[in-house]
Design an enzyme around this catalytic site. Structure first.
Site, short mmCIF file in Angstrom:
data_model
loop_
_atom_site.label_atom_id
_atom_site.label_comp_id
_atom_site.label_asym_id
_atom_site.label_seq_id
_atom_site.Cartn_x
_atom_site.Cartn_y
_atom_site.Cartn_z
CG ASP A 152 -5.37 4.50 19.14
OD1 ASP A 152 -5.54 5.23 18.15
OD2 ASP A 152 -5.73 3.30 19.19
NE ARG A 203 -4.52 10.16 15.84
CZ ARG A 203 -5.04 9.41 14.87
NH1 ARG A 203 -5.87 8.44 15.16
NH2 ARG A 203 -4.75 9.66 13.61
CB SER A 226 -5.57 -2.71 6.43
OG SER A 226 -4.45 -2.67 5.58
CG ASN A 227 -8.44 0.96 10.68
OD1 ASN A 227 -8.14 0.40 11.71
ND2 ASN A 227 -8.10 2.21 10.41
N GLY A 281 -0.16 4.21 -0.47
CA GLY A 281 -1.05 5.35 -0.28
C GLY A 281 -0.51 6.27 0.81
N GLY A 295 0.87 -1.17 0.00
CA GLY A 295 0.00 0.00 0.00
C GLY A 295 0.91 1.22 0.00
#
Ligand SMILES: NC(=O)c1ccc[n+]([C@@H]2O[C@H](COP(=O)([O-])OP(=O)(O)OC[C@H]3O[C@@H](n4cnc5c(N)ncnc54)[C@H](O)[C@@H]3O)[C@@H](O)[C@H]2O)c1
Length: 308
Positions: free
Chosen positions: A148, A151, A119-120, A9, A7
């Site tokens: 997380d 964050r 990936s989710n 992206g 990926g």
């Protein structure tokens, strides 16, 4: 040290960039299904090498897994990201098929690899890799808690009006808006519990802002975030590649730890050359235990949507 990132992206490219900038891997292979896309991202990133001072070689490939052969670590970021208003769980239909076929192709060419799933819905995708491959559990790692927790520290520092380097804290549980368990009881500012500085209401606000951290960015950006996810993955890759024995919350298969089994969910683990070298048991408050239980039920419900 060869690292493959599937990926190319937003998250995959960001992850490749941070790995290269930290300059600990000899080679990063970026693979994407979109013709020429990974080649383009790799060339652009390589043109940063002289500017940023790294020697990591980044190669881009369109869907040819033979070029990923003998990768020490493979990161799976392929799949669709969420759009504003969507939950991570809603991505399962498309992403499960992608993650299953990508992990099988990676293992065919790198049977000794360690896989990091991004990936989710990430906890369920990590579980899917367990169920659909015969890799030992220490070599399948889900990335969510590292992001997380970053964050959480950002929100704690904001509430404390302190520099982020003063703050420490961890988020365990499922990587979803309702599943995250920010461990406010363990969070500190320079080893002093944050509850010494912040009211219960303010700490609850920090907790809520952390849990919707991804959704807040998705609303602002129109797609999910990539800088912090890429940086978080690169931290995991570095801990494994450099055998750092660092502790991160990662999604891993539980077999009785935290009173849970037959699911992958975020708990503190030690990462080193063998992948997950140890699951760390920590004491949770009664509220955190209940939240963890509820989080596990949510992850299991999403796992129930998988077709093997
Ligand atoms: N775990 C986390 O903390 C976390 C954080 C951010 C994003 N994510 C997830 O990571 C995934 C990627 O997000 P993004 O923003 O980079 O999305 P993106 O759309 O920018 O990139 C995904 C890439 O995957 C490629 N792809 C699709 N199918 C493929 C296949 N079969 N083989 C190879 N490549 C394929 C696409 O062509 C695309 O380039 C999403 O599922 C997102 O929800 C997880």
């Amino acid at each position: 040290m060869k690292v493959t990132v599937v990926g190319a992206g937003a998250v995959g490219a960001s992850c490749a960039e941070y790995i290269a900038i930290k300059d600990f891997a000899s080679e990063v292979v970026l693979l994407d299904i979109k013709e020429g896309y990974a080649e383009g991202k790799a060339m652009d990133l390589m043109q940063c090498a002289s500017l940023n001072g790294f020697d990591t070689k980044i190669t881009g490939i369109t869907n040819d897994y033979s070029k990923t052969a003998d990768s020490d670590i493979c990161v799976i970021t392929s799949g669709i990201p969420r759009k504003p208003g969507m939950t991570r769980e809603e991505l399962i239909g498309i992403n499960a098929g992608i993650v299953k076929s990508v992990s099988s192709s990676l293992i065919e060419h790198s049977p000794n690899t360690i896989i990091i799933v991004v990936s989710n819905p990430m906890d369920t995708m990590t579980y899917l890799v367990h169920k659909s491959t015969n890799l030992p559990k220490n070599r399948i790692i889900g990335m969510g808690g590292a992001l997380d927790s970053a964050r959480f520290k950002y929100r704690l520092a904001e509430a404390l009006e302190a520099p982020i380097s003063d703050v420490d804290g961890m988020v365990i549980g499922g990587h979803s808006d309702t599943g995250m368990v920010p461990l406010t009881s363990h969070a500190t500012r320079n080893s002093i519990k944050v509850s010494e500085f912040l009211s219960e209401d303010r700490l609850n606000q920090v907790k809520e802002d952390t849990k919707v951290g991804g959704a807040t960015l998705t609303k602002l950006l129109g797609t999910s975030a990539w800088y912090a996810p890429g940086a978080a993955v690169s931290g995991l890759v570095q801990a494994i590649a450099c055998d750092q024995k660092k502790m991160f919350p990662c999604s891993t298969l539980l077999e009785g730890e935290y009173g849970l089994s037959d699911l992958c969910i975020g708990v503190p683990v030690v990462l080193g050359r063998n992948g997950i070298e140890r699951i760390v048991n920590i004491e949770l408050s009664d509220a955190e235990k209940a939240h963890m239980q509820q989080s596990a039920e949510g992850v299991k419900k999403t796992n129930g949507l998988l077709e093997f």
